[in-house]
Design an enzyme around this catalytic site. Structure first.
Site, PDB file in Angstrom:
ATOM      1  N   SER A 101       0.828  -1.202   0.000  1.00  0.00           N
ATOM      2  CA  SER A 101       0.000   0.000   0.000  1.00  0.00           C
ATOM      3  C   SER A 101       0.870   1.261   0.000  1.00  0.00           C
ATOM      4  O   SER A 101       1.697   1.428  -0.870  1.00  0.00           O
ATOM      5  CB  SER A 101      -0.956  -0.044   1.195  1.00  0.00           C
ATOM      6  OG  SER A 101      -1.871   1.014   1.126  1.00  0.00           O
ATOM      7  N   ASP A 242      -2.786   6.370  -3.893  1.00  0.00           N
ATOM      8  CA  ASP A 242      -1.637   5.672  -3.299  1.00  0.00           C
ATOM      9  C   ASP A 242      -1.238   4.511  -4.228  1.00  0.00           C
ATOM     10  O   ASP A 242      -1.899   4.263  -5.237  1.00  0.00           O
ATOM     11  CB  ASP A 242      -1.954   5.240  -1.861  1.00  0.00           C
ATOM     12  CG  ASP A 242      -2.849   4.023  -1.770  1.00  0.00           C
ATOM     13  OD1 ASP A 242      -3.654   3.820  -2.696  1.00  0.00           O
ATOM     14  OD2 ASP A 242      -2.746   3.281  -0.778  1.00  0.00           O
ATOM     15  N   ASP A 244      -1.454   1.306  -4.346  1.00  0.00           N
ATOM     16  CA  ASP A 244      -2.376   0.213  -4.698  1.00  0.00           C
ATOM     17  C   ASP A 244      -3.801   0.709  -4.928  1.00  0.00           C
ATOM     18  O   ASP A 244      -4.738  -0.086  -5.026  1.00  0.00           O
ATOM     19  CB  ASP A 244      -2.315  -0.927  -3.679  1.00  0.00           C
ATOM     20  CG  ASP A 244      -2.920  -0.573  -2.344  1.00  0.00           C
ATOM     21  OD1 ASP A 244      -2.772   0.585  -1.909  1.00  0.00           O
ATOM     22  OD2 ASP A 244      -3.569  -1.440  -1.728  1.00  0.00           O
ATOM     23  N   ASP A 246      -6.291   2.331  -3.486  1.00  0.00           N
ATOM     24  CA  ASP A 246      -7.503   2.256  -2.668  1.00  0.00           C
ATOM     25  C   ASP A 246      -7.731   3.541  -1.871  1.00  0.00           C
ATOM     26  O   ASP A 246      -8.738   3.682  -1.186  1.00  0.00           O
ATOM     27  CB  ASP A 246      -7.503   1.028  -1.736  1.00  0.00           C
ATOM     28  CG  ASP A 246      -6.278   0.941  -0.857  1.00  0.00           C
ATOM     29  OD1 ASP A 246      -5.432   1.857  -0.897  1.00  0.00           O
ATOM     30  OD2 ASP A 246      -6.157  -0.063  -0.120  1.00  0.00           O
TER      31      ASP A 246
HETATM   32 MG    MG Z   1      -3.493   1.461  -0.204  1.00  0.00          MG
END
Ligand code: MG
Length: 455
Positions: A101, A242, A244, A246
């Site tokens: 992340s 960010d 990834d 999300d």
């Molecule tokens: Mg993330």
């Protein structure tokens, strides 16, 4: 040597090749694969963000899953919410997202997804931990691997098909959007989504090579370049995600980051304010205990209630499911809109933000100014063995506050709050306060810090 390998509720993370080695990854993937097989649907979706170790760790994950007798469907380089959606699409027994992340570039992690597309927690997570402690190294044998190159396109189509997103109305606004994807997994999906929404996109860091040019968390202090790009290009807004994809943060038309808390506030307004404005009556919005009051204000405006959960995406997602909440998420820029799926999703968040702006006709700064503003102040202090006396002292000091002890202690008033909770990863106590003025938030944190020290 004490390692950096950190075992959490929904997965395991560490510094690449120091503690998170391919062997460790294979062992954990094998444990997860065994859990999936026990549950009776032995197929697992695998995907990764853009980190350099992603391809190697994908091979290690596939080896572990194969050794556990699972069929693997590999979606390749993809956002975490795309992987969650692919679990649902394929009716798979689970998924593994290979991503750390927003953690710095030297980290990577495995995040375990259940068959419902939600991160593992509770008894299921305990079972995987137990299996990982017992299994040897994965055998790395057997198993079938299929590629699924269509996951990102399905995700895009799913967002654009949401009835709440009035694509033609957004397209008619011809927004100019500056985009910063920090060279994570988000450049292609976010760029394509915005173009299909009729936006003219000017981007930085859209490459998916994992060479993060700055700290990857989309908080205001990291968005200076995006702000400059907004000013240079005369964009209507800036969007940062960010690695990834999300979490999403917004920069206003003047180039100022408005704070990642506003993303959920805007999404709540888009969802509850649609149509006659009465959709919120009786509805519940779910967020975590550290989420800004901008979300409460948005919900209140449409007659909805706010329910808070412990910090952690799975807590929010499961509470939303339980209460049938139409919208929820976290103050860190994570929006959950269950009409598509029950995970934080930056493409969904972008579509809801543009839906709100197209509907209100306001610029971002005007949208922010239309509701009360707050300041959030954070601090951390070393923690002792016992937190009970700290909480007791805080409750005694602030008898007029509403105390919530689901996750540490949150003392709440109508226009301010103080949340004191132990870190899961460091021997510290985190203090976070929000109030209508900076000095009021600072006073709350300082009083909390003082009581932590003397209790
Ligand atoms: Mg993330």
């Amino acid at each position: 040597m004490t390692g950096t390998l950190m075992v959490g509720v929904s997965g395991v993370r560490g510094i690449v090749d120091r503690d998170l080695t391919p062997e460790v990854v294979t062992r954990w993937a094998a444990a997860f694969g065994t859990w999936v097989r026990e549950a009776g649907r032995p197929s697992v979706i695998v995907g990764r963000d853009s980190r350099k170790s992603g391809p190697r760790f994908t091979a290690a994950v596939i080896a572990g899953l194969g050794g556990a007798g699972c069929r693997v469907i590999d979606v390749g380089l993809a956002p975490t919410p795309t992987i969650q959606l692919a679990v649902l699409h394929h009716g798979a027994g689970g998924g593994i997202a290979i991503t750390a992340s927003h953690n710095p570039i030297e980290w990577n992690a495995l995040k375990f997804i259940g068959p419902d597309g939600i991160f593992l927690d509770g008894a299921n997570s305990a079972r995987v931990l137990d299996l990982a402690a017992r299994e040897g190294r994965g055998t790395g044998e057997g198993g079938r691997v299929e590629k699924d190159p269509g996951a990102i396109e399905r995700h895009l189509a799913g967002v654009l098909a949401l009835p709440i997103v009035r694509v033609e109305r957004i397209r008619a606004r011809k927004f100019t959007v500056a985009l910063d994807a920090v060279r994570g997994a988000g450049g292609p999906i976010m760029g394509t989504l915005l173009e299909r929404l009729g936006c003219s996109v000017t981007g930085i860091n859209l490459e998916t090579d994992g060479d993060f040019p700055r700290a990857p968390e989309p908080v205001p202090e990291h968005l200076g370049d995006l702000g400059a790009l907004v000013r240079r290009s005369g964009a209507d807004l800036g969007i940062a995600v960010d690695p990834d994809v999300d979490r999403l943060a917004i920069v206003d038309e003047g180039g100022t980051p408005i704070g990642e808390d506003y993303t959920l506030g805007f999404a709540v307004r888009a969802v509850l304010g649609k149509g006659d404005g009465g959709r919120g009556k009786g509805a519940t919005v779910v967020c975590n205990l550290s989420t800004s009051l901008v979300v409460d204000d948005a919900a209140r405006e449409y007659g909805a209630d706010v329910v808070r959960t412990p910090v952690g995406e799975a807590h929010v997602a499961r509470k939303m499911e339980e209460l049938g909440a139409p919208i929820g998420g976290e103050g860190n820029g994570g929006v959950i809109y269950p009409a598509l799926h029950a995970g934080r999703d930056a493409p969904v968040a972008a579509a809801l933000v543009l839906e709100l702006l197209a509907g209100s006709g306001r610029r971002v700064s005007e949208q922010v100014a239309a509701a009360p503003r707050y300041t959030i102040v954070k601090a951390k202090v070393p923690r002792g063995a016992e937190l009970g006396p700290v909480y007791a002292a805080l409750k005694q000091r602030f008898p007029d506050a509403r105390a919530d002890e689901q996750d540490g202690l949150r003392l709440g008033w109508r226009d301010r709050w103080l949340h004191v909770r132990p870190s899961n990863t460091e021997p510290i106590i985190r203090l976070i306060a929000e109030a209508p003025a900076p000095e009021l938030a600072r006073q709350l944190v300082e009083e909390g810090r003082r009581l932590c020290a003397v209790s």
